[in-house]
Scaffold this active site. Structure first.
Site, short mmCIF file in Angstrom:
data_model
loop_
_atom_site.label_atom_id
_atom_site.label_comp_id
_atom_site.label_asym_id
_atom_site.label_seq_id
_atom_site.Cartn_x
_atom_site.Cartn_y
_atom_site.Cartn_z
N TRP A 143 -2.14 8.15 2.70
CA TRP A 143 -1.51 9.09 1.76
C TRP A 143 -2.32 9.73 0.74
O TRP A 143 -1.86 10.70 0.07
CB TRP A 143 -0.17 8.30 1.12
CG TRP A 143 -0.76 7.10 0.09
CD1 TRP A 143 -1.51 6.30 0.32
CD2 TRP A 143 -0.28 7.17 -1.27
NE1 TRP A 143 -1.73 5.56 -0.88
CE2 TRP A 143 -1.04 6.08 -1.68
CE3 TRP A 143 0.38 7.96 -2.08
CZ2 TRP A 143 -0.95 5.95 -3.43
CZ3 TRP A 143 0.48 7.77 -3.46
CH2 TRP A 143 -0.17 6.55 -3.83
N GLU A 203 -0.06 -2.39 -4.84
CA GLU A 203 -0.20 -3.25 -3.64
C GLU A 203 -0.40 -5.07 -4.11
O GLU A 203 -0.24 -5.69 -3.55
CB GLU A 203 -1.35 -3.14 -2.70
CG GLU A 203 -1.10 -1.57 -1.86
CD GLU A 203 -2.41 -1.40 -1.17
OE1 GLU A 203 -3.20 -1.92 -1.49
OE2 GLU A 203 -2.07 -0.45 -0.40
C1 BGC Z 1 -5.09 1.68 -2.22
C2 BGC Z 1 -4.22 2.52 -1.44
C3 BGC Z 1 -4.98 3.76 -0.72
C4 BGC Z 1 -6.15 2.90 0.08
C5 BGC Z 1 -7.21 4.06 0.45
C6 BGC Z 1 -6.08 1.26 -1.41
O1 BGC Z 1 -7.06 0.15 -2.23
O2 BGC Z 1 -4.36 0.64 -3.00
O3 BGC Z 1 -3.32 3.25 -2.23
O4 BGC Z 1 -4.44 4.46 0.14
O5 BGC Z 1 -6.83 2.31 -0.98
O6 BGC Z 1 -7.77 4.79 -0.62
#
Ligand code: BGC
Length: 770
Positions: free
Chosen positions: A357, A488
């Site tokens: 995203w 997350e």
């Molecule tokens: C982030 C995500 C992101 C991914 C790739 C993760 O650490 O929490 O939002 O899409 O890294 O950049």
């Protein structure tokens, strides 16, 4: 944090070879041209720590996944961008002694990335065990004019001897990915030849991408082309090389030019690959090294004219922002709608080079404002082309009737990520795709995109949301259960405020677009409606959802709640954490993280940033000061959103502080992870902190709008913006704002809430009051 890169406005400079930082430098000195990418690896032997990597956009391998407990719905594979056949090798020996930069005595070492002109060079003096010394210089570029061509000029000058040196110039397909799950090699050999111009054709297992890597080497002494002596042609399994000697004379330079071409089955019929590679080599040798370099410099000059940001009064800030812009321009050029942008671009293996995203939420704005509309349109078309796959993905998870769930991580439209809390629950990515469509339409005013492609995507996503929510009898509201937001560090939560907001915003926007397309593009409308079989009942259901959605809210503090139950947590600022516990994901058990109030990256604030016009300034302020202190910013995506919002609420110091984190994230290796590759997403974010943060650029009613301020630390800054056929140069100093309309067309803008007209090829000035 490391600070070994020397400040310079246009160059990235490393002086003195630092083996302990070599992998960081390899990332920093990466080159790319939108199609291929090459880490800043040495052409020479190097027995120290290295991540050798060169990548061809779109060429991937579905590596078999490794998970502990299999869950229904998991994808079978994790797509990986592949380390492609290595073409840079130029290996030197003097009297049987290898020039290994890790074991020879190396002095006067310097690596430079020239961002203005688009090349990488290095130089050093090497001393062998027998006391022989040579001075070496090399210059390398990946052509952005002919994106299948790469060039190296390699010069050797003996300091204290006459004689011969031995050179091996090679192409090596016997390579692997360091992140391969089962130590498998992904390439097989198809064909090779050293008869004329050496080439090697290799093919990926399972995905059957075929690549021809070919080379032409030309040696020169005293300005004249010379023959290779003792030429030996080496052909081994997945490997070809030319081994020869060249005469060298004390104080005189002997040069080798290596032209390499890479053609792949992404662009040519498999039977034509060698011919295509030869054509590129012919183009290169006919033009010659100097003309190719000149062409490269001109092409970069054009890129900088459109996308540069100038900062006066702070050279490290200037270097930081130019580095980010350089990498963004190297990573994506919008030439091919099958390609997208991995979070690490072409600079490492992490994140598999796949699409996240990140593209829609953080990268699109840069390309929208600094390149032709076609470039950002390609990014959107990429998702349109994957709509069928997104529908299949949703169907696999139990949704129906054309619901589309785009993957969290993808190469070809299929989901290839498997951690249940992300794969199944981090569904907010769907909302970012809808948001990007809106962003594109608002910025460009190009509704034809919506009519032809965007509407269908919006309908698929809206259908998914409508099925993903449910009506709660208890609350008498629609709720959305079991999700993971951008933070997350919380999983399987109910009513993530951000995700619920995306549901409503997407449904409302789809409804609006349907109306607009019906009025302006009736035949497209009919086509789409009959193709997707859209029923009026669906529309009334969508309305019911967005007017009756539940949003967790704290009446006392008057802030949106990240999710149900957020206030049950022990709310403590991140500043209370010991530095020994940071980053928490490296020091705490996962359950402890989940129970804590700590937020990985903007979550509620991400929503406020996206839909800022829906909230008054006090609401934004309250939420910012409630959530930011609990945010640990352990994703590189966090700083930019916080910087932009801090600027919005007038907290200039915080806005600058966050900008600093983002702007030199890789140059100073802030998070000790640049060795894995560069944070390309954060680079898009840094650009946004200046243009959307400090300059306050927005689109209001089809007009560009600005509310600029200048950080104390800077004298002035300026940037270029493309907007609907106009090119503007926007300059802010401590005293005034200067806007140059570089195009013939008059343009109306909004400055501090007031309309101003700037006629074609004219300058507008305004005093900046503190
Ligand atoms: C982030 C995500 C992101 C991914 C790739 C993760 O650490 O929490 O939002 O899409 O890294 O950049």
């Amino acid at each position: 944090m490391k600070q070994y890169i020397k400040p310079h406005p246009w160059k990235i400079i490393e002086e003195g070879l630092l083996p302990e930082y070599n992998m960081v430098s390899e990332s920093i000195f990466s080159l790319g041209n939108g199609k291929i990418g090459q880490r800043g690896n040495f052409e020479e032997y190097y027995s120290g720590d290295t991540l050798r990597g060169n990548y061809i956009s779109g060429i991937y391998y579905p590596d078999k996944t490794r998970v502990g407990w299999w869950k229904n719905g998991y994808p079978e594979y994790f797509a990986k961008v592949l380390n492609a056949p290595d073409w840079i090798g130029i290996k030197i020996s003097v009297d049987g002694q290898k020039l290994d930069l890790n074991t020879c005595k190396i002095t006067e070492f310097k690596r430079v990335l020239n961002m203005k002109k688009g090349y990488f060079r290095k130089r050093y003096t090497a001393e062998f065990l027998d006391g022989k010394k040579i001075k070496v210089k090399s210059k390398r570029f990946l052509s952005i004019v002919n994106d299948e061509l790469s060039v190296i000029k390699f010069s050797i000058k003996p300091v204290n001897f006459d004689g011969e040196i031995e050179i091996i110039t090679d192409i090596d397909a016997n390579i692997s990915n360091q992140d391969a799950n089962y130590d498998e090699k992904f390439w097989i050999e198809i064909e090779k030849s050293t008869a004329v111009k050496p080439y090697l054709i290799s093919e990926t297992k399972k995905t059957f991408f075929r690549v021809c890597t070919a080379m032409e080497n030309i040696a020169e002494f005293d300005g004249k082309e010379i023959e290779f002596l003792n030429l030996e042609k080496i052909e081994k399994e997945k490997y070809i090389a030319l081994k020869f000697t060249l005469p060298v004379k004390k104080g005189k330079t002997t040069r080798l030019f290596k032209f390499a071409s890479v053609s792949s089955s992404m662009n040519y019929d498999k039977t034509n690959l060698a011919k295509a590679a030869y054509d590129t080599l012919e183009y290169a040798t006919e033009k010659g090294y100097e003309a190719l370099l000149f062409e490269q410099e001109q092409a970069w000059k054009n890129k900088w004219e459109e996308s540069d940001i100038v900062i006066n009064g702070d050279v490290s800030a200037q270097q930081g922002i130019r580095f980010n812009i350089f990498q963004l321009n190297q990573t994506y050029t919008g030439q091919d709608e099958r390609l997208n942008i991995g979070p690490k671009g072409f600079t490492g293996e992490k994140y598999g080079g796949s699409t996240y995203w990140d593209t829609e939420a953080y990268l699109l704005p840069f390309y929208l404002s600094t390149a032709d509309e076609k470039v950002s349109k390609q990014l959107l078309k990429y998702r349109y082309n994957h709509l069928e796959k997104a529908i299949e993905n949703a169907t696999k998870l139990g949704f129906n009737s054309g619901s589309a769930l785009y993957p969290m991580v993808t190469m070809n439209g299929e989901e290839c990520h498997n951690e249940w809390e992300i794969t199944f629950e981090e569904i907010h990515r769907n909302g970012a795709i809808a948001f990007a469509i809106r962003d594109y339409a608002n910025y460009t005013g190009d509704n034809s995109y919506l009519a032809k492609y965007g509407l269908e995507v919006l309908i698929g996503i809206s259908r998914f949301w409508a099925q993903r929510v449910n009506f709660s009898e208890e609350k008498q509201k629609f709720v959305m259960l079991g999700v993971t937001g951008p933070n997350e560090y919380e999983n399987n939560v109910n009513n993530n405020w951000y995700s619920n907001t995306l549901v409503c915003e997407t449904l409302k926007y789809t409804e609006k677009v349907l109306q607009e397309i019906k009025n302006k593009y009736p035949s497209n409308y009919k086509k789409v409606i009959s193709k997707v079989n859209l029923d009026k009942k669906e529309l009334s259901n969508w309305k019911k959802i967005y007017t009756n959605m539940y949003f967790p809210y704290d009446e006392k503090r008057k802030v949106f709640l990240q999710q149900d139950g957020f206030l049950d947590k022990e709310l403590k600022p991140a500043s209370k954490l010991s530095h020994l516990e940071r980053p928490i994901h490296e020091h705490w058990s996962w359950d402890r993280i989940l129970r804590s109030c700590y937020i990985k990256q903007a979550d509620v604030l991400q929503g406020i940033y996206f839909f800022e016009d829906d909230y008054d300034i006090d609401t934004i302020r309250r939420n910012f000061y409630f959530y930011e202190p609990m945010t640990v910013h352990e994703s590189s995506l966090s700083s930019c959103v916080h910087s932009i919002l801090a600027a919005k609420i007038g907290d200039k110091e915080k806005a600058y502080e966050f900008y600093l984190n983002a702007s030199r994230l890789d140059l100073d290796d802030y998070n000790n992870d640049t060795n894995d590759g560069l944070h390309i997403t954060s680079m898009g974010g840094t650009w946004m902190t200046i243009v959307k943060g400090f300059a306050g650029m927005r689109i209001k009613n089809n007009l560009l709008s600005f509310k600029p301020f200048i950080p104390e630390q800077w004298q002035d800054y300026s940037f270029n913006i493309r907007f609907r056929g106009s090119l503007l140069n926007f300059e802010v100093s401590k005293k005034e704002i200067l806007i140059k309309n570089e195009s013939n067309k008059d343009i109306e803008i909004i400055l501090f809430e007031k309309k101003q007209k700037i006629t074609g090829n004219n300058i507008f000035k305004m005093k900046l009051v503190k």
